[in-house]
Design a protein around this motif. Structure first.
Motif, short mmCIF file in Angstrom:
data_model
loop_
_atom_site.label_atom_id
_atom_site.label_comp_id
_atom_site.label_asym_id
_atom_site.label_seq_id
_atom_site.Cartn_x
_atom_site.Cartn_y
_atom_site.Cartn_z
N TYR A 43 0.86 -1.19 0.00
CA TYR A 43 0.00 0.00 0.00
C TYR A 43 0.89 1.23 0.00
O TYR A 43 1.80 1.36 0.83
N GLN A 44 0.67 2.14 -0.97
CA GLN A 44 1.49 3.34 -1.05
C GLN A 44 0.67 4.54 -1.53
O GLN A 44 -0.28 4.38 -2.31
N THR A 45 1.05 5.70 -1.06
CA THR A 45 0.59 6.96 -1.67
C THR A 45 1.85 7.72 -2.08
O THR A 45 2.89 7.60 -1.43
N HIS A 46 1.72 8.48 -3.15
CA HIS A 46 2.90 9.20 -3.66
C HIS A 46 2.46 10.53 -4.26
O HIS A 46 1.42 10.62 -4.91
N ILE A 47 3.28 11.55 -4.06
CA ILE A 47 3.03 12.87 -4.64
C ILE A 47 4.20 13.23 -5.56
O ILE A 47 5.36 13.04 -5.21
N ASP A 48 3.86 13.72 -6.74
CA ASP A 48 4.91 14.12 -7.68
C ASP A 48 4.37 15.23 -8.58
O ASP A 48 3.16 15.51 -8.58
N THR A 49 5.27 15.81 -9.36
CA THR A 49 4.90 16.90 -10.26
C THR A 49 5.05 16.44 -11.71
O THR A 49 6.10 15.91 -12.09
N ILE A 50 4.01 16.63 -12.48
CA ILE A 50 4.07 16.40 -13.92
C ILE A 50 3.69 17.72 -14.61
O ILE A 50 3.29 18.68 -13.95
N TYR A 51 3.83 17.76 -15.93
CA TYR A 51 3.61 19.02 -16.64
C TYR A 51 2.67 18.82 -17.83
O TYR A 51 2.72 17.79 -18.52
N ARG A 52 1.83 19.81 -18.04
CA ARG A 52 0.96 19.84 -19.21
C ARG A 52 1.81 20.19 -20.43
O ARG A 52 2.66 21.08 -20.37
N ARG A 53 1.57 19.50 -21.55
CA ARG A 53 2.33 19.76 -22.77
C ARG A 53 1.38 19.79 -23.97
O ARG A 53 0.57 18.88 -24.16
N HIS A 54 1.50 20.84 -24.77
CA HIS A 54 0.65 21.00 -25.95
C HIS A 54 1.32 20.45 -27.21
O HIS A 54 0.64 20.06 -28.15
N GLN A 55 2.66 20.41 -27.25
CA GLN A 55 3.35 20.02 -28.47
C GLN A 55 3.09 18.55 -28.81
O GLN A 55 2.93 17.72 -27.93
N GLN A 56 3.06 18.27 -30.12
CA GLN A 56 2.79 16.92 -30.61
C GLN A 56 4.02 16.33 -31.28
O GLN A 56 4.78 17.04 -31.95
N THR A 57 4.24 15.03 -31.10
CA THR A 57 5.33 14.35 -31.80
C THR A 57 4.94 14.12 -33.26
O THR A 57 3.76 14.21 -33.63
N PHE A 58 5.93 13.81 -34.08
CA PHE A 58 5.66 13.53 -35.49
C PHE A 58 4.74 12.32 -35.62
O PHE A 58 3.83 12.29 -36.46
N TYR A 59 4.95 11.32 -34.76
CA TYR A 59 4.08 10.15 -34.78
C TYR A 59 2.63 10.51 -34.44
O TYR A 59 1.68 10.04 -35.09
#
Length: 549
Positions: free
Chosen positions: A501-517
């Motif tokens: 059992y775990q809880t975790h806090i982290d930071t992620i980021y919103r990104r608008h750019q698209q890859t070629f794929y």
């Protein structure tokens, strides 16, 4: 007299059993090559073996049609059988009321079925390339390059065809994930096809290097040196190219940061759908939500079917929604959704800070035998007991959009997110379609408690590839692990422990750019289809011309 006897022995026709014995070394080596490829993934993770594991099969396809096809089957059996052995972890299913011996038999049948399905792909490929070799045979070097191109093209096309079905997991591309991060950057070009084609190319080049070295003709020595140089140049230069992309700074803006909280509830499958498991789920996820809410996260994420109830029952009969309304933190909740008396879905619900469901995603790729019964009219009564649920689930469609709400300094706002549930992770197009609709980061939810411990890590490897393909940050919540945070280059920023059992806090980021794929899709496979169609057209045209002559 003795010379005549030896001459008779050497030149007399071989019996069918003797001919078969001559094939055995090639077949054994091909099987060994398949097992080597199977060792590239968890739990062994010897990803570097992928660049030599196909060579025994390539040698075999230059022999008789029987040797080529049987070697293809054995190579495929060795690869898929080794890589997917974790499927047998569904045994024992005594907790479902299935006797131990029957449980073992069901597990073995499932493993053999999925292994045979993968082996069929390689068998078809081997027979096809052997046929092409026979009709195109020439001693010219140009002939060998034609075989390489057609071999790579046809394998990638077959993988694409297999990925359109329900039984797909072990593309050659996933042999490199999550460790060979420089080469995984190729996924941004044309998805898994790019990486599969590269692995095939290196194997063909090494085969050709060995072949030209073994030719005892002096004038071919310089050609051997040329092929060796091309092989090393392609292998090294592509890795350098991937490494340069991998080392490019992400340059994420601080005002695009999202503080996410993940709850790994750790409810064993043996109790998950019974009273002890249901009660434990409510306690663990309510406790985890309150813990994370007190730390002012922006969004809380739970695994697949975190609360294994119908969502309407959770709202009416538990205090979970009340807890959300009191703490005012949006949550992604895994649960079931009733569609009709007999139909329901495995879903993720986007619940805002006021306890309102604003969006829902229904799992698209259901697990055969576990969540739906293939060939139901024939097999339904025999294998229905495999499913932990009383009835079959309904699959979601590709045309889904998932919205979450977040709070900035002044107001609440909505944004699109890419989401997937469990088995969806093996299918790139599910993620790509949502990326095109503006999804700004990825959330995946899973329950991998059914299988051996190698399966959760293979699942993590699939998610790493999806993060790179879309160029997005990913937060992953799994019931018993592995939960994770992955950045757009495929780095695993955080990985949970298994069965805790775990809880975790982290930071992620919103990104608008698209890859070629993401923008162009699997364009490389379309090119391979064009190559095969062009070859077929010219071969038919040449054959007709020869016939007329």
């Amino acid at each position: 007299m003795i010379d005549k006897k030896f001459s008779y022995i050497l030149h007399s026709p071989l019996s069918s059993s003797s001919k078969f014995l001559l094939h055995i070394p090639s077949l054994i080596i091909a099987l060994f090559g398949g097992v080597l490829m199977g060792l590239t993934v968890a739990p062994f993770n010897c990803y570097f073996l992928a660049y030599v594991a196909l060579i025994p099969l390539i040698f075999a396809i230059h022999k008789s049609f029987f040797t080529a096809t049987f070697a293809g089957f054995l190579w495929g059996f060795g690869y898929h059988g080794t890589a997917l052995f974790w499927i047998t972890g569904i045994h024992p299913m005594t907790w479902m009321g299935i006797p131990w011996l029957y449980s073992l038999l069901i597990a073995l049948i499932c493993w053999l079925f999925i292994t045979f399905w993968g082996a069929i792909l390689v068998t078809i490929w081997s027979g096809l390339i052997n046929f092409i070799i026979k009709i195109e045979y020439s001693k010219s070097h140009f002939y060998s390059w034609i075989i390489f191109i057609l071999g790579i093209s046809s394998w990638c096309i077959l993988e694409k065809c297999w990925s359109l079905g329900s039984l797909w997991w072990s593309s050659l591309a996933y042999t490199q994930s999550p460790y060979n991060l420089p080469i995984l950057q190729l996924l941004t070009i044309s998805g898994t096809t790019t990486l599969t084609a590269f692995i095939l190319l290196i194997n063909f080049l090494i085969f050709y290097t060995i072949k030209t070295y073994l030719i005892p003709v002096n004038q071919d020595r310089k050609y051997f040196q040329l092929v060796l140089f091309i092989t090393l140049f392609v292998f090294i230069s592509i890795h350098i190219y991937g490494w340069l992309i991998y080392k490019t700074p992400l340059q994420d803006s601080p005002n695009k940061a999202i503080k996410v909280g993940i709850i790994q509830g750790n409810i064993p499958n043996e109790i998950k759908l019974y009273d002890p498991g249901l009660k434990k789920a409510l306690v663990n996820y309510k406790k985890g939500y309150e813990t994370l809410a007190q730390k002012n996260v922006d969004l809380i994420i739970t695994p697949e079917t975190a609360l294994p109830f119908f969502n309407e029952d959770i709202e009416k009969n538990t205090s979970f929604y009340k807890t959300v309304k009191e703490n005012k933190i949006p949550i992604i909740l895994g649960a079931f959704k009733t569609l009709s008396t007999y139909d329901y879905t495995n879903s993720l619900f986007s619940i805002d800070k006021n306890g309102n469901v604003i969006s829902r995603y229904d799992k698209i790729k259901l697990v055969p035998l576990g969540e739906y019964i293939p060939f139901q009219q024939i097999l339904g009564d025999v294998i229905r007991r495999l499913s932990p649920l009383d009835t079959q689930l309904v699959a979601g469609n590709y045309n889904q959009s998932f919205i979450i709400t977040l709070q900035d300094e002044s107001k609440q706002f909505k944004l699109p997110v890419i989401v997937a549930i469990c088995y969806d992770s093996a299918f790139s197009e599910i993620f790509r379609q949502q990326a095109l609709k503006g999804g700004e980061f990825v959330i995946t939810a899973a329950n991998n408690a059914h299988y051996r411990n190698s399966m959760p890590f293979q699942h993590h490897a699939q998610d790493v590839m999806r993060a790179i393909e879309t160029g997005k940050w990913m937060a992953r919540a799994a019931n018993t692990g592995y939960s994770a945070i992955v950045n757009p280059r495929g780095d695993t920023v955080w990985l949970s422990n298994l069965n805790e059992y775990q809880t975790h806090i982290d930071t992620i980021y919103r990104r608008h750019q698209q890859t070629f794929y993401a923008l162009r899709g699997d364009w490389l496979n379309k090119l391979f289809i064009l190559i095969m169609a062009t070859y077929l057209f010219f071969r038919i045209t040449i054959n007709r011309f020869i016939h007329l002559q």
